[in-house]
Design an enzyme around this catalytic site. Structure first.
Site, PDB file in Angstrom:
ATOM      1  N   ASP A 122      47.119  82.786  33.570  1.00 58.77           N
ATOM      2  CA  ASP A 122      46.561  81.586  34.206  1.00 58.77           C
ATOM      3  C   ASP A 122      46.930  81.352  35.692  1.00 58.77           C
ATOM      4  OD1 ASP A 122      45.288  81.079  31.743  1.00 58.77           O
ATOM      5  OD2 ASP A 122      46.721  79.603  31.064  1.00 58.77           O
TER       6      ASP A 122
ATOM      7  N   HIS B 244      39.261  83.107  32.300  1.00 61.61           N
ATOM      8  CA  HIS B 244      39.193  83.463  33.748  1.00 61.61           C
ATOM      9  C   HIS B 244      38.440  82.543  34.383  1.00 61.61           C
ATOM     10  CE1 HIS B 244      41.453  87.689  33.462  1.00 61.61           C
ATOM     11  NE2 HIS B 244      41.822  86.659  32.877  1.00 61.61           N
TER      12      HIS B 244
HETATM   13  P1  GDP Z   1      43.224  83.229  35.258  1.00 62.54           P
HETATM   14  O1  GDP Z   1      43.417  82.964  33.421  1.00 62.54           O
HETATM   15  O2  GDP Z   1      44.473  83.725  35.959  1.00 62.54           O
HETATM   16  O3  GDP Z   1      41.881  83.419  35.615  1.00 62.54           O
HETATM   17  O4  GDP Z   1      43.284  81.472  35.472  1.00 62.54           O
HETATM   18  P2  GDP Z   1      42.724  80.389  34.670  1.00 62.54           P
HETATM   19  O5  GDP Z   1      41.194  80.176  35.183  1.00 62.54           O
HETATM   20  O6  GDP Z   1      42.948  80.110  33.453  1.00 62.54           O
HETATM   21  O7  GDP Z   1      43.592  79.047  35.637  1.00 62.54           O
HETATM   22  C1  GDP Z   1      43.374  78.885  36.858  1.00 62.54           C
HETATM   23  C2  GDP Z   1      42.969  77.398  36.982  1.00 62.54           C
HETATM   24  O8  GDP Z   1      43.222  76.877  38.242  1.00 62.54           O
HETATM   25  C3  GDP Z   1      41.377  77.221  36.978  1.00 62.54           C
HETATM   26  O9  GDP Z   1      41.066  75.841  36.525  1.00 62.54           O
HETATM   27  C4  GDP Z   1      41.026  77.372  38.314  1.00 62.54           C
HETATM   28  O10 GDP Z   1      39.726  76.740  38.649  1.00 62.54           O
HETATM   29  C5  GDP Z   1      41.936  76.674  39.062  1.00 62.54           C
HETATM   30  N1  GDP Z   1      42.429  77.085  40.428  1.00 62.54           N
HETATM   31  C6  GDP Z   1      42.393  78.596  40.800  1.00 62.54           C
HETATM   32  N2  GDP Z   1      42.798  78.466  42.075  1.00 62.54           N
HETATM   33  C7  GDP Z   1      43.033  77.206  42.510  1.00 62.54           C
HETATM   34  C8  GDP Z   1      43.359  76.723  43.827  1.00 62.54           C
HETATM   35  O11 GDP Z   1      43.768  77.263  44.940  1.00 62.54           O
HETATM   36  N3  GDP Z   1      43.469  75.426  43.810  1.00 62.54           N
HETATM   37  C9  GDP Z   1      43.168  74.545  42.454  1.00 62.54           C
HETATM   38  N4  GDP Z   1      43.213  73.220  42.884  1.00 62.54           N
HETATM   39  N5  GDP Z   1      42.639  74.944  41.264  1.00 62.54           N
HETATM   40  C10 GDP Z   1      42.688  76.438  41.556  1.00 62.54           C
HETATM   41  P1  IMO Z   2      44.690  84.413  30.969  1.00 63.05           P
HETATM   42  O1  IMO Z   2      44.058  86.027  30.983  1.00 63.05           O
HETATM   43  C1  IMO Z   2      47.831  81.999  29.164  1.00 63.05           C
HETATM   44  C2  IMO Z   2      49.292  83.397  25.555  1.00 63.05           C
HETATM   45  C3  IMO Z   2      49.230  82.741  24.193  1.00 63.05           C
HETATM   46  C4  IMO Z   2      50.424  83.153  23.481  1.00 63.05           C
HETATM   47  C5  IMO Z   2      50.559  84.641  23.481  1.00 63.05           C
HETATM   48  C6  IMO Z   2      50.202  85.455  22.678  1.00 63.05           C
HETATM   49  O2  IMO Z   2      43.502  83.459  30.942  1.00 63.05           O
HETATM   50  O3  IMO Z   2      45.593  84.457  31.924  1.00 63.05           O
HETATM   51  P2  IMO Z   2      47.473  86.127  22.109  1.00 63.05           P
HETATM   52  O4  IMO Z   2      46.262  85.366  21.572  1.00 63.05           O
HETATM   53  O5  IMO Z   2      47.140  86.818  23.119  1.00 63.05           O
HETATM   54  O6  IMO Z   2      48.114  86.859  20.898  1.00 63.05           O
HETATM   55  O7  IMO Z   2      48.645  85.025  22.432  1.00 63.05           O
HETATM   56  O8  IMO Z   2      49.908  84.558  25.088  1.00 63.05           O
HETATM   57  N1  IMO Z   2      48.164  83.760  25.817  1.00 63.05           N
HETATM   58  C7  IMO Z   2      47.793  83.187  27.282  1.00 63.05           C
HETATM   59  N2  IMO Z   2      48.187  82.371  28.122  1.00 63.05           N
HETATM   60  N3  IMO Z   2      46.455  82.573  29.713  1.00 63.05           N
HETATM   61  C8  IMO Z   2      45.942  83.697  28.712  1.00 63.05           C
HETATM   62  O9  IMO Z   2      45.181  84.547  29.281  1.00 63.05           O
HETATM   63  C9  IMO Z   2      46.153  83.909  27.512  1.00 63.05           C
HETATM   64  N4  IMO Z   2      46.209  84.824  26.583  1.00 63.05           N
HETATM   65  C10 IMO Z   2      47.139  84.596  25.902  1.00 63.05           C
HETATM   66  O10 IMO Z   2      49.404  81.120  24.474  1.00 63.05           O
HETATM   67  O11 IMO Z   2      51.600  82.317  23.944  1.00 63.05           O
HETATM   68 MG    MG Z   3      43.272  81.646  32.006  1.00 62.11          MG
END
Ligand code: GDP
Ligand code: IMO
Ligand code: MG
Length: 434
Positions: free
Chosen positions: A13, A41
């Site tokens: 994340d 994502h």
């Molecule tokens: P990913 O799984 O790595 O793609 O990340 P996620 O989407 O799960 O989590 C990142 C969160 O942070 C999302 O809600 C994005 O919209 C938000 N986000 C990403 N970059 C920024 C930033 O620079 N500032 C803020 N405030 N939010 C961001």
């Molecule tokens: P993105 O791509 C954050 C975590 C789960 C758990 C462990 C194993 O959005 O960064 P799984 O379902 O893969 O067997 O779970 O990994 N987990 C994540 N945490 N972002 C994710 O994906 C995750 N995908 C799995 O919480 O601890």
């Molecule tokens: Mg994510």
């Protein structure tokens, strides 16, 4: 030639989707190389807000070929829902291809995921996303998995499914759960073949042609190094390898083709799920990071555990991935903090250490912090390094120093264009601007 792997440098994340969406505007091809729809994502651009689970974050560019690579596990049911959502926003998905060698997440995999997680003692729960990721990769490794290409060959599929269903049923019997019916699974698979069959291809010729033509290729990772099956906080990990070393294998290209590796890293730390998390805050500062950063899981909606930036973990991530550049995200979340802490070492059994120990020792690590002054002004409109407050630049310098890697991008908001692009970024590590 520019082949850039974009990978998570922390616990997931970090903002990979956001970074790939921006870079994807200039890419000819984007390949998701591992994981399944456990990913969430988030992408915010002119088409709207999306939480992509399986579809590569380059999908918004009709001329960019998007591939779900061989290293992935694909739930066709979830994929169809996601495609519907993306298409409803006016985005074409004609440019999406699925590797025939990628494995299928069958309906019994999420079920088994839930049962296995429930069977673990509470303290040992991984906190999986219950998307069936572990069971699907287990079947793959045990060589009883069903692959996407099998959906197109009914006779072969029946053989494969017979084996897979027999095993699943042996587990369901242990749990006293209803058994899976082979014929129902055959019918389900036939339905999927009708709906996504035209996208299932041997992706090798596509990827080879792109590399041979010196095209700009992005390899999109899922999760982050701390949840890597081999190098993460085992057993609190996912069942695949989010590190850059696997990008080549999962995407189907030689490791020598990768020209740069971007580590996506938040300006603080978050983790969702179980396992050690040395910088976790249980105080008001942690809650503020969660509130301002909207730190709730994109796939499960769970509150994310929050803490200060972990300089030990980033050093480990940089070594394992060979980052050529960092994309630091969510700097704006720190805009209103008077003081910002950075963990530079751990204390383990009274001793100061600068390396990341294995899981059981990590559980006992306490962070050693240094304090940095906040900047108390908004960064959201910054687009160049010089637009950033001096204190923010000093803080970023420290992150770069701890990683031993230059910063290429600084994200100051979730929307596509809220990004500081460093002048050197396109020389050193990112695909050239078109
Ligand atoms: P990913 O799984 O790595 O793609 O990340 P996620 O989407 O799960 O989590 C990142 C969160 O942070 C999302 O809600 C994005 O919209 C938000 N986000 C990403 N970059 C920024 C930033 O620079 N500032 C803020 N405030 N939010 C961001
Ligand atoms: P993105 O791509 C954050 C975590 C789960 C758990 C462990 C194993 O959005 O960064 P799984 O379902 O893969 O067997 O779970 O990994 N987990 C994540 N945490 N972002 C994710 O994906 C995750 N995908 C799995 O919480 O601890
Ligand atoms: Mg994510």
């Amino acid at each position: 030639m520019a082949v850039t792997a974009v990978v998570g440098a922390q616990w997931g994340d970090e903002g990979k989707g956001r970074v790939v969406d921006w870079l994807g505007q200039r890419a000819d091809m984007v390949i998701r190389f591992q994981g399944g729809d456990n990913a969430g994502h988030t992408v915010i651009n002119d088409f709207g807000l999306f939480k992509l689970h399986m579809v590569p974050s380059g999908i918004f560019n009709p001329d960019t070929v998007c591939i779900v690579g061989t290293g992935c596990v694909v739930n066709p049911e979830g994929l169809l829902i996601e495609l519907g959502e993306v298409e409803a926003a006016g985005v074409t998905t004609d440019n999406l291809w699925l590797s025939s060698r990628a494995h299928v997440v069958m309906p019994y995999h999420p079920q088994l995921d839930g049962l296995q997680e429930r069977a673990r003692a509470e303290a040992q729960q991984i906190g999986t996303t219950k998307r069936g990721i572990g069971p699907a990769y287990t079947d793959k490794a045990a060589r009883r998995g069903v692959r996407l290409g099998d959906l197109l060959r009914p006779a072969w599929l029946r053989e494969r499914l017979t084996l897979a269903v027999a095993y699943a049923n042996s587990r369901f019997a242990e749990y006293n759960e209803p058994l899976v019916d082979l014929e129902v699974m055959m019918t389900t698979c036939a339905g999927w073949a009708d709906q996504i069959g035209h996208r299932i291809v041997d992706t090798v010729p596509l990827v080879r042609a792109a590399i041979s033509a010196d095209q700009r290729v992005l390899l999109e990772g899922q999760l982050g190094v701390m949840r890597d099956l081999d190098w993460g906080i085992y057993p609190y990990v996912t069942s695949s390898n989010p590190t850059a070393a696997y990008a080549a294998a999962g995407a189907g290209l030689p490791p020598s083709a990768i020209t740069s590796v971007i580590g996506v890293v938040k300006a603080y730390s978050t983790s969702v799920g179980g396992g050690p998390f040395p910088c976790e805050l249980h105080d008001a500062a942690g809650q503020r990071l969660r509130d301002i950063g909207l730190e709730y899981g994109a796939t499960t909606g769970r509150p994310r555990r929050c803490g200060w930036f972990d300089g030990v973990a980033i050093g480990y991530a940089a070594w394992l991935n060979g980052f050529t550049g960092l994309a630091v995200t969510k700097l704006d979340v720190l805009d209103t903090f008077n003081e910002i802490l950075v963990c530079t070492a751990y204390k383990l059994d009274g001793e100061i250490i600068h390396h990341l120990p294995d899981t059981p020792d990590q559980e006992r690590c306490e962070p050693v912090y240094e304090a940095w002054p906040g900047w108390n002004e908004p960064t959201i409109d910054a687009r160049r390094w010089d637009d950033l407050p001096k204190a923010a630049r000093s803080f970023l310098h420290r992150i770069s120093e701890l990683a031993g890697v230059p910063i290429d991008f600084i994200s100051v908001g979730p929307e596509r264009d809220r990004l500081v692009v460093m002048d050197h970024a396109f020389n050193a590590s990112a695909p050239e601007a078109s």
